[in-house]
Write a protein that holds these residues in place. Structure first.
Motif, PDB file in Angstrom:
ATOM      1  N   UNK A 161       0.842  -1.192   0.000  1.00  0.00           N
ATOM      2  CA  UNK A 161       0.000   0.000   0.000  1.00  0.00           C
ATOM      3  C   UNK A 161       0.879   1.245   0.000  1.00  0.00           C
ATOM      4  N   UNK A 216     -10.553  -7.979  -5.104  1.00  0.00           N
ATOM      5  CA  UNK A 216     -10.498  -7.932  -3.636  1.00  0.00           C
ATOM      6  C   UNK A 216      -9.329  -7.115  -3.095  1.00  0.00           C
ATOM      7  N   UNK A 262      -8.787  -3.749  -0.834  1.00  0.00           N
ATOM      8  CA  UNK A 262      -9.601  -2.971   0.099  1.00  0.00           C
ATOM      9  C   UNK A 262      -8.766  -1.889   0.757  1.00  0.00           C
ATOM     10  N   UNK A 273     -17.137  -0.652   1.687  1.00  0.00           N
ATOM     11  CA  UNK A 273     -17.175  -1.613   2.789  1.00  0.00           C
ATOM     12  C   UNK A 273     -16.855  -0.989   4.136  1.00  0.00           C
ATOM     13  N   UNK A 317      -4.717  -0.663   6.300  1.00  0.00           N
ATOM     14  CA  UNK A 317      -4.899  -0.079   4.970  1.00  0.00           C
ATOM     15  C   UNK A 317      -5.342   1.376   5.109  1.00  0.00           C
ATOM     16  N   UNK A 354      -4.767  -6.193   2.897  1.00  0.00           N
ATOM     17  CA  UNK A 354      -5.368  -5.528   1.729  1.00  0.00           C
ATOM     18  C   UNK A 354      -6.483  -6.397   1.138  1.00  0.00           C
ATOM     19  N   UNK A 355      -6.331  -7.714   1.212  1.00  0.00           N
ATOM     20  CA  UNK A 355      -7.334  -8.609   0.627  1.00  0.00           C
ATOM     21  C   UNK A 355      -8.521  -8.852   1.559  1.00  0.00           C
ATOM     22  N   UNK A 356      -8.443  -8.347   2.769  1.00  0.00           N
ATOM     23  CA  UNK A 356      -9.437  -8.753   3.762  1.00  0.00           C
ATOM     24  C   UNK A 356     -10.074  -7.616   4.532  1.00  0.00           C
ATOM     25  N   UNK A 357      -9.413  -6.468   4.550  1.00  0.00           N
ATOM     26  CA  UNK A 357      -9.891  -5.378   5.397  1.00  0.00           C
ATOM     27  C   UNK A 357     -11.368  -5.082   5.143  1.00  0.00           C
ATOM     28  N   UNK A 358     -12.134  -5.036   6.227  1.00  0.00           N
ATOM     29  CA  UNK A 358     -13.556  -4.683   6.166  1.00  0.00           C
ATOM     30  C   UNK A 358     -14.415  -5.613   5.319  1.00  0.00           C
ATOM     31  N   UNK A 359     -13.881  -6.753   4.931  1.00  0.00           N
ATOM     32  CA  UNK A 359     -14.755  -7.759   4.349  1.00  0.00           C
ATOM     33  C   UNK A 359     -15.326  -8.592   5.500  1.00  0.00           C
TER      34      UNK A 359
END
Ligand SMILES: [Cu+2]
Lengths: 184, 578, 81
Positions: free
Chosen positions: A49, A133, A135, A161, B295, B385-390
């Motif tokens: 990031x 995906x 986020x 989200x 993130x 990054x692949x999971x935040x807030x999911x």
């Protein structure tokens, strides 16, 4: 017994069994591996990031996004006529989050890098790019510049989200990724 | 309890009344006992309320059912987080703190009046915030990120609750001082009390952080402050929001040791190792509050890596140690009792029919495999990054807080009811199946939400189909399936949860009184520990041999490493970013 | 240390549970390895036996590493170009 005081007064010097020590060592080394894995990925990995961020007045940011959209608009779509902007490859792309939309729609070329600017006009939102995906949290007042390189073409949804009020679930956006030289 | 067992001690100017526990010989301060009862009852009440809300949330997420309207869904979700994540857990933890200090140390409790003041503040605060949410003007989620604004009494209730809990922590520390001064124990405090101390220390940091951020937010909500910085709020809020879950971890690990001690007579393999593991919690566990900020723009990767890794994963090392020493101590104790055949006779012949033991062991295994592994993966800077807030996030923390903490707290209740409420568990056959029903249901909730999260489904989101959106995104159909299975699991867990509440309430009200004649059976089935000649062979450093535990931790470690690197593989396929 | 058999309430009434526990508790009497004077208690044990020192560490470490460091970074965010 765990509910009684240790039997010997000086328990610190009691020997520890080998099996237990081995496990402690494994856990310690594994921790180091996981720790250095994050650093390794910063050096050699491609998905990190961005740390580029600046404070910005939300209204000023909206102005920037509108200027960007005006300049690069290629068409409108949907019932609401939301503009689609196609920035230059390697250039800046802007998107603003606000209740309850991601604006504008972007069209990017596969394999090209873009400086994607993200910020919010009002509350916190969550930039969730699907189905790939990715986020990223979006704050009002913070302009985050993420360099992205789409590696597949197609239509990508942007879902919010981070809960942002009672219309949170209708907050959608879109990014098109086209083959180089196409689209527009 | 018969009157002969009540003993009065006058210490200085303070008179305390004690009874002697027939099972353990511990002296129980009646003032502490009343406080434990009150906090435990309040906890169970909020569990019942919050559990119903949770079921409604899951049934709304299930696309085929879609129970609530969107407004109600967000309201109920706010209340669910508040009631179970905060109120159920912290009330119960207050009971644990008083039990682990006053009761286990056979001491009088410090300042019982202040403890009651704390309790009343917590009740008032909890009710006030619930009212604020149910009035409908404070649908801001448990996290209440500004600039989203709730009614002032939403924040005020939380502040009162926090102050009350802080008083409870002070009473705990005061009791430690009294017990030491009055020499109610010799040497060091017992391991269970040390674990509770760990929880109390983390609680002080948690509550202080909460006060630091909620007081200005309250002032902002009434108009005295014009602006709350969104990122600073989030940073400090999570020092409360995440650390409060670390109180849970310390408390439930402590309870694992407690239940293992009472039900199978387990003894820590090494005081030094187990306490060092708790020390790692004290020093580093709170840093993991950064898990929620990975993130976020505006925080450096250095800060993220140091904090999210709990200082090079030293706190994870602590958890992995407990993950071995708890089953290891059970294995050692069972082998002492004669269950020595093969690698797993000790486990097969463990008291699975005792809900305290079964709940504890399920909690241990599921906390490690489901909550623990997913937590480390989720808390890895780039993987986040692949999971935040999911939905992966609530999936993960239902693995820790529900299958780990809540199940452990339920399990210990089956000992607290006979030991502290002095009542037999009514309907022991139903109690036998309760931990399995709840535990497996909760594991399903956790895993199916993680599955949906892996597909990108957003958390705190009413409509998977995004029907009314101008630019909807269609999740893959398997996401609907995941949410349907999540709903079914939630029904199972809610059944187990309801069973727990009903059994506990009925036992307290109508259970047979417990005294020295029936305390043995009241604590549930225990292994017959009759084989004396095995006694000297196991359990000390010289003859430490625990093959079953080795197998268990090896399987765990293999799953951990595999899952960790599989996620890096997925990450490497994402759009390159920098 | 409180042994279960020391409990006065148990005189004469022994449940199966208690008998089992006694059996367990009665095992390996600890050889009294020369009662050490208090000052010989190792440093780490003294640390672990001191709740207020632990409280101090457990509050200060996250306050410095997590909160103060984090707030410093937030205040240093530059203005956007
Ligand atoms: Cu939003």
């Amino acid at each position: 017994m765990a509910i009684h005081s240790p039997e010997s007064r000086i328990w610190w010097n009691e020997p520890v069994a080998r099996g237990e020590l081995v496990w402690v060592a494994i856990a310690f080394v594994w921790g180091l591996i996981m720790f250095f894995m994050m650093i390794y990925w910063h050096i050699y990995g491609k998905q990190n990031l961005s740390a580029v961020v600046g404070r910005v007045d939300p209204e000023v940011y909206v102005g920037k996004v509108e200027a960007f959209t005006e300049k690069y608009k290629v068409r409108e779509e949907g019932e609401t006529g939301i503009p689609v902007a196609k920035p230059e490859a390697g250039g800046d792309a802007y998107m603003v989050a606000r209740t309850f939309e991601w604006w504008p729609v972007l069209e990017l070329e596969k394999g090209k890098s873009y400086k994607l600017h993200l910020s919010s006009a009002d509350l916190q939102h969550g930039f969730s790019l699907q189905p790939t995906n990715i986020n990223i949290q979006v704050h009002p007042g913070l302009e985050h510049v993420v360099t992205v390189t789409p590696n597949e073409s197609g239509t990508f949804g942007v879902v919010c989200n981070e809960y942002c009020g009672l219309g949170h679930h209708v907050m959608g956006g879109r990014i098109y990724v086209v083959e180089p030289g196409q689209g527009g | 309890m018969s009157s002969v067992a009540i003993e009065s001690r006058t210490l200085g100017a303070i008179a305390a009344k004690f009874r002697t526990c027939p099972a353990t010989g511990l002296k129980v301060d009646l003032a502490a006992q009343a406080l434990i009862k009150a906090n435990a009852v309040a906890a169970v009440v909020f569990l019942a309320i919050g559990g119903i809300f949770g079921l409604m949330v899951a049934l709304t997420r299930w696309p085929a059912v879609h129970l609530l309207s969107s407004d109600m869904f967000y309201l109920v979700l706010t209340a669910h987080g508040l009631d179970v994540l905060l109120l159920w857990i912290i009330f119960f933890e207050m009971a644990v703190l008083y039990f682990a200090s006053a009761v286990i140390l056979s001491s009088r409790i410090a300042a019982p009046r202040w403890a009651w003041v704390g309790f009343i503040l917590m009740v008032i605060g909890g009710l006030m915030t619930n009212v604020a949410v149910l009035q409908g003007e404070s649908t801001v989620m448990f996290t209440s990120y500004p600039p989203l604004k709730a009614q002032p009494h939403f924040y005020l209730g939380l502040i009162l609750f926090a102050v009350g809990a802080l008083i409870g922590c002070c009473v705990f520390f005061g009791t430690l001082v009294i017990a030491k001064e009055e020499r109610t124990y010799e040497g060091s405090i017992p391991l269970v009390t040390f674990g509770a101390l760990t929880a109390a220390i983390i609680a002080v940091f948690t509550i202080a952080s909460g006060a630091i951020i909620l007081i200005p937010t309250f002032l902002w909500s009434v108009g005295y402050i014009s602006n709350i910085d969104t990122l600073t709020y989030k940073l400090v809020w999570w020092a409360m929001g995440h650390s409060s879950q670390q109180i849970n971890v310390s408390a439930h690990v402590s309870i694992w040791y407690l239940i293992a001690a009472v039900t199978v007579g387990a003894k820590p393999l090494s005081e030094k190792v187990s306490r060092t593991a708790f020390l790692m919690y004290i020093l580093f566990l709170q840093l993991a509050s950064a898990h929620h900020l990975l993130v976020e723009p505006g925080l450096s990767s250095e800060w993220k890596i140091v904090n999210t890794s709990y200082m090079m994963y030293l706190a994870v090392m602590g958890s992995m140690i407990h993950g071995m020493t708890v089953p290891g101590s059970i294995e050692a104790a069972q082998r002492k009792s004669g269950f020595t055949r093969g690698a797993f006779e000790w486990l097969r012949k463990a008291p699975w029919g005792n809900p305290a033991f079964a709940g504890m062991f399920l909690s241990l295994v599921m906390f490690g495999f489901i909550g623990g592994i997913s937590g480390v993966v989720l808390g890895t800077e780039q993987l986040n990054i692949m999971m935040h807030n999911t939905l992966y996030v609530p999936g993960h923390f239902h693995g820790t807080v529900v299958t780990g903490t809540t199940l452990a707290f339920m399990a210990v209740t089956y000992l607290v009811v006979p030991l502290i409420f002095q009542r037999e568990i009514i309907w022991p056959k139903l109690a036998r199946i309760q931990p399995y029903l709840f535990g497996i249901g909760a594991a399903g909730i956790s895993m199916f939400m993680m599955g949906a999260g892996t597909l990108g489904v957003a958390r705190r989101h009413w409509d998977l189909a995004m029907t009314d959106a101008a630019l909807p995104y269609g999740y893959p159909p398997i996401a609907s399936l995941m949410l349907g299975l999540n709903g079914l699991s939630a029904i199972m867990a809610a059944t187990g949860g309801a069973l727990y509440v009903v059994i506990v309430v009925a036992s307290i009200l109508f259970g047979k009184k417990v005294d020295e004649t029936n305390i043995g059976t009241a604590l549930g089935p225990m292994p017959q520990r009759v084989v004396r000649d095995a006694v000297t062979k196991y359990g000390n450093a010289g003859s430490w041999h625990l093959p079953g535990t080795y197998v268990l931790v090896t399987v765990f470690f293999g799953a951990f490493v595999l899952y960790y690197f599989v996620n890096w593989k997925y990450l490497s396929e994402l759009w390159p970013m920098q | 240390m409180i042994y279960i058999k020391d409990s006065p309430a148990l005189a004469g009434t022994k449940s199966q549970f208690v008998i089992a526990w006694e059996g367990f508790m009665a095992q390996d009497p600890q050889p009294e390895t020369a009662v050490a004077p208090p000052e010989r208690i190792p440093f780490m044990q003294r640390l672990l036996d001191n709740p207020f020192l632990l409280l101090f560490l457990g509050v200060v470490i996250p306050t410095v590493i997590y909160i103060l460091w984090g707030v410093m970074e937030i205040t240093q965010i530059p203005l956007a170009k």
